[in-house]
Scaffold this active site. Structure first.
Site, PDB file in Angstrom:
ATOM      1  CE1 TYR A   1     -36.425 -22.490 -62.125  1.00 52.45           C
ATOM      2  CE2 TYR A   1     -36.897 -22.887 -59.807  1.00 52.45           C
ATOM      3  CZ  TYR A   1     -37.042 -23.241 -61.129  1.00 52.45           C
ATOM      4  OH  TYR A   1     -37.803 -24.336 -61.461  1.00 52.45           O
TER       5      TYR A   1
ATOM      6  NE  ARG B   1     -45.679 -22.262 -67.076  1.00 50.74           N
ATOM      7  CZ  ARG B   1     -45.837 -23.562 -67.336  1.00 50.74           C
ATOM      8  NH1 ARG B   1     -47.058 -24.017 -67.603  1.00 50.74           N
ATOM      9  NH2 ARG B   1     -44.840 -24.396 -67.334  1.00 50.74           N
ATOM     10  N   GLY B   2     -51.402 -19.654 -63.376  1.00 49.35           N
ATOM     11  CA  GLY B   2     -52.355 -18.608 -63.015  1.00 49.35           C
ATOM     12  C   GLY B   2     -53.684 -18.688 -63.721  1.00 49.35           C
TER      13      GLY B   2
ATOM     14  CG  LEU C   1     -53.057 -22.896 -59.133  1.00 51.64           C
ATOM     15  CD1 LEU C   1     -52.928 -21.674 -58.230  1.00 51.64           C
ATOM     16  CD2 LEU C   1     -54.474 -23.456 -59.078  1.00 51.64           C
TER      17      LEU C   1
END
Length: 331
Positions: free
Chosen positions: A56, A208-209, A206
């Site tokens: 990351y 990714r939104g 979620l």
């Protein structure tokens, strides 16, 4: 904060975990100071499970976590680290490497970046098809014996791989996408994990939104935000998925909670062996997610949610086809 145990052999963790990926990568720019403040707020609220990956931001995320834990009691955090993804200097994805010597090298760099002498849960980010899972888990078992790793986890693998891995060494948990829009694990993977006593840490709760209640069709994505390539965020798929979110929002409003809180609560309600990971990048989003811990869903609530967002209702795959090809969990 309530606690749950990662499988039969894993550690006790907070009932809600914090995924740190978006603080360094793949969702557009983030603010380091706000990220550290968000991790601090999570720890202060009793969140113990912190999930990161050595790839990351090419190490940035681990260094960020080190900054956040400076001056804190290391033993109050359960650090989960994914490894194995190979990336170029331009951020491109180059495959996966889980050879025994690579695993040990990745861990050595992770320990140095985190400033710790052990990782609580260590897991390959994806299945390396060139290395038998028995060899991967065997190497991780050696690192457990040596004290560098406390528990072994897996990520995005299928039922057969789970069985083969568990035959070599106890597996604490499987990290895999699980949300109202991504329910593929329910057919075979989740029952197998439960049979073997393996917990589930659910990411993408979620979607990714999409299920956050904060997304709009007109939203412009920043450069580097991988959602621009996600089938669920494109064209008619986005419209159909947001219609599902609208239906969920009506149920949330009736309960006096937010859409995101209802979506997270649904995942948490799927079993005490499931721990949702929320990808909050700011204290405000974290505070909203933490409100989930006070939400109790009745059987009637769950039935209404199922009717509003039935299994298989999502439009588009959870990843682009090229990325799905790397997922053992999709085979």
């Amino acid at each position: 904060m309530l606690t749950r145990t990662l499988g039969r052999t894993g550690p006790a963790v907070s009932a809600l975990g914090l995924g740190l990926m978006g603080m360094s990568d793949l969702y557009g720019p983030a603010d380091d100071a706000e990220s550290v403040a968000t991790i601090h707020a999570a720890l202060d609220a009793g969140v113990t499970l912190l999930d990161t990956g050595d790839f990351y931001g090419m190490g940035h995320n681990e260094l960020l976590l080190r900054d956040a834990l400076r001056g804190r009691n290391r033993d109050h955090a359960v650090i989960s680290v994914k490894f194995g993804a190979l990336r170029g200097p331009d951020g491109s994805w180059l495959g996966y490497d889980s050879r025994p010597e690579a695993i040990k090298t990745f861990l050595a760099y992770t320990l140095r970046r985190l400033g710790t002498d052990h990782v609580d849960v260590y897991r390959p980010s994806r299945l390396d098809p060139a290395v038998p899972i028995e060899d991967q888990v065997g190497t991780l078992g050696e690192l457990v014996k040596a004290g560098y790793v406390r528990h072994i986890g897996l990520s995005e693998v299928g039922a057969d791989t789970l069985r083969r891995a568990a035959a070599v060494h106890p597996i604490s948990d499987l990290q895999i996408e699980y949300s109202l829009l991504s329910r593929g694990i329910e057919a075979e993977i989740l029952p197998t994990a439960r049979e073997l006593g393996i917990g589930v840490t659910a990411y993408g709760v979620l979607s990714r939104g999409l299920l956050s209640g904060h997304w709009s069709p007109s939203r412009e994505l920043a450069a580097g935000d991988f959602r621009g390539y996600s089938p669920r965020f494109r064209g008619e798929n986005l419209d159909r998925n947001l219609a599902l979110t609208d239906a969920l929002a009506k149920l949330a409003a009736a309960k006096g909670i937010t859409t995101a809180q209802l979506a997270i609560a649904w995942v948490a309600a799927q079993g005490d062996d499931v721990v949702p990971l929320v990808g909050a990048r700011t204290r405000a989003r974290l505070a909203e997610s933490l409100g989930t811990t006070d939400v109790e869903l009745t059987d009637a609530d769950l039935a209404e949610i199922e009717a509003a967002v039935p299994a298989g209702a999502a439009a588009g795959g959870r990843y682009a086809d090229a990325q799905l090809a790397h997922l053992d969990s999709e085979k």
